[in-house]
Scaffold this motif. Structure first.
Motif, PDB file in Angstrom:
ATOM      1  N   TYR A  63      -0.607  -0.115  -8.646  1.00 37.15           N
ATOM      2  CA  TYR A  63      -1.452   0.014  -7.465  1.00 37.15           C
ATOM      3  C   TYR A  63      -2.371  -1.198  -7.359  1.00 37.15           C
ATOM      4  O   TYR A  63      -2.990  -1.588  -8.340  1.00 37.15           O
ATOM      5  N   PHE A  64      -2.434  -1.754  -6.172  1.00 31.39           N
ATOM      6  CA  PHE A  64      -3.347  -2.865  -5.929  1.00 31.39           C
ATOM      7  C   PHE A  64      -4.638  -2.303  -5.364  1.00 31.39           C
ATOM      8  O   PHE A  64      -4.624  -1.500  -4.448  1.00 31.39           O
ATOM      9  N   MET A  65      -5.729  -2.728  -5.965  1.00 32.20           N
ATOM     10  CA  MET A  65      -7.034  -2.237  -5.521  1.00 32.20           C
ATOM     11  C   MET A  65      -7.911  -3.417  -5.150  1.00 32.20           C
ATOM     12  O   MET A  65      -7.964  -4.407  -5.881  1.00 32.20           O
ATOM     13  N   GLY A  66      -8.560  -3.264  -4.054  1.00 30.85           N
ATOM     14  CA  GLY A  66      -9.508  -4.276  -3.638  1.00 30.85           C
ATOM     15  C   GLY A  66     -10.839  -4.027  -4.306  1.00 30.85           C
ATOM     16  O   GLY A  66     -11.145  -2.941  -4.767  1.00 30.85           O
ATOM     17  N   GLY A  67     -11.597  -5.037  -4.394  1.00 33.12           N
ATOM     18  CA  GLY A  67     -12.910  -4.871  -5.000  1.00 33.12           C
ATOM     19  C   GLY A  67     -13.746  -6.096  -4.724  1.00 33.12           C
ATOM     20  O   GLY A  67     -13.298  -7.064  -4.131  1.00 33.12           O
ATOM     21  N   GLY A  68     -14.934  -6.041  -5.154  1.00 23.29           N
ATOM     22  CA  GLY A  68     -15.809  -7.175  -4.937  1.00 23.29           C
ATOM     23  C   GLY A  68     -17.037  -7.053  -5.795  1.00 23.29           C
ATOM     24  O   GLY A  68     -17.182  -6.130  -6.590  1.00 23.29           O
TER      25      GLY A  68
END
Length: 70
Positions: A63-68
């Motif tokens: 799973y690809f998860m965005g974040g910052g």
């Protein structure tokens, strides 16, 4: 047919099991956002329907998860 999915043995009663069926039966949300490996090799999204699995195959969902920064 037994297939390992994300490290867990799963039984499938269908005669033919492909990546799309595994994604559906495992209730994967947003399958467009999931990369799939079969026996360590990535499967192109366009080949999910055609990639037929065999007894003992290992499937991993990534799973690809965005974040910052917080």
């Amino acid at each position: 047919m037994q297939i390992t999915v994300n490290g867990e043995a799963k039984e499938f009663s269908e005669d033919q099991v492909n990546v799309t069926l595994v994604l559906t039966q495992q209730n994967v949300e947003s399958p467009d956002m999931v990369a799939v490996q079969v026996n360590g090799a990535f499967v192109d999204k366009g080949e999910f329907d055609q990639r037929v699995l065999q007894e003992g195959d290992s499937v991993e969902f990534l799973y690809f998860m965005g974040g910052g920064a917080v």
